[in-house]
Design a protein around this motif. Structure first.
Motif, PDB file in Angstrom:
ATOM      1  N   HIS A  37       0.838  -1.192   0.000  1.00  0.00           N
ATOM      2  CA  HIS A  37       0.000   0.000   0.000  1.00  0.00           C
ATOM      3  C   HIS A  37       0.877   1.248   0.000  1.00  0.00           C
ATOM      4  O   HIS A  37       1.790   1.364   0.802  1.00  0.00           O
ATOM      5  N   ALA A  38       0.595   2.164  -0.907  1.00  0.00           N
ATOM      6  CA  ALA A  38       1.459   3.326  -1.101  1.00  0.00           C
ATOM      7  C   ALA A  38       1.564   4.171   0.148  1.00  0.00           C
ATOM      8  O   ALA A  38       0.570   4.585   0.725  1.00  0.00           O
ATOM      9  N   SER A 135       5.983   0.059  -2.514  1.00  0.00           N
ATOM     10  CA  SER A 135       4.682   0.456  -3.053  1.00  0.00           C
ATOM     11  C   SER A 135       4.812   0.843  -4.517  1.00  0.00           C
ATOM     12  O   SER A 135       5.916   1.071  -5.025  1.00  0.00           O
ATOM     13  N   GLN A 144       6.871   2.223   4.962  1.00  0.00           N
ATOM     14  CA  GLN A 144       6.674   2.785   3.631  1.00  0.00           C
ATOM     15  C   GLN A 144       7.130   4.244   3.546  1.00  0.00           C
ATOM     16  O   GLN A 144       6.348   5.171   3.313  1.00  0.00           O
TER      17      GLN A 144
END
Length: 217
Positions: A37-38, A135, A144
């Motif tokens: 997931h970004a 991502s 992230q």
């Protein structure tokens, strides 16, 4: 727990090709890196004082050795560690790996003045506890972190974001920065961390995930 994330969490403009990469990552088909997931933090100008403070916060590479003011505090920590270890076992079966990860999350979250359950919830949503997650927009590691942060606050070596403590240090410091920018507002701070400030999907996902990691000693 499913190792892939809901399609609803995919970023805007998520193409069919990227969806296939996402699925491959969730199935463990990507040998070196995995899409996640970004975590698309947006690069913003920082005042020199802010940049200096953040760089200093990132740069102190002290190892995550817990120190406690009392025996009771230490026992409370050990109870937390045992409970979190049981919950995390499906994602990290090896005890030594799991313990080192949890010790580091505890240390870095406390160091940044963050709720440890919130940080674990963020990691769950961002990378699903995958150390080498990447991502579609290039964010890396457990929390992230976007590579530009290593240039802004460090030596520019984005590869270091796959090092556990480095990634957790950057993630916690950046989240603390965004929460401070938003006056402590979790909804807005989390949205800024994800590059989706003002939208409910991401903050709601993290705050929902946090409930899994809450603990009362």
């Amino acid at each position: 727990m499913n190792d892939t994330l809901p399609r609803a969490l995919a970023p805007p403009g998520f193409s069919r090709r990227k969806a296939l990469w996402w699925t491959a990552g969730g199935l463990g088909l990507l040998s070196k890196t995995e899409f996640a997931h970004a975590g698309g933090q947006l690069e913003e100008p920082l005042a020199d004082s802010v940049r200096s403070a953040l760089s200093s916060a990132v740069g102190n590479a002290a190892p995550p050795v817990p120190e406690f003011a009392s025996t009771e505090a230490r026992l409370a920590y050990l109870r937390w560690l045992g409970a979190m270890s049981d919950r995390l076992r499906p994602k990290k079966p090896d005890w030594n790996v799991r313990r080192e990860f949890l010790e580091t999350v505890w240390y870095e979250s406390k160091r940044a003045g963050l709720d440890t359950a919130l940080v674990l919830g963020l990691i769950q949503v961002e990378s699903n506890f995958r150390k080498f997650a990447v991502s579609p927009v290039g964010a890396r590691g457990y929390t992230q972190v976007m590579p530009f942060w290593t240039r802004v606050l460090g030596d520019g070596d984005a590869g270091k974001l796959f090092h556990m403590q480095t990634n957790l240090r950057f993630g916690c410091v950046i989240l603390r920065h965004y929460l401070d920018r938003e006056g402590g507002n979790l909804f807005m701070g989390l949205g800024r961390y994800n590059g989706s400030r003002g939208k409910a999907l991401y903050p709601d996902a993290v705050l929902g995930a946090r409930k899994r990691w809450e603990f009362s000693a």
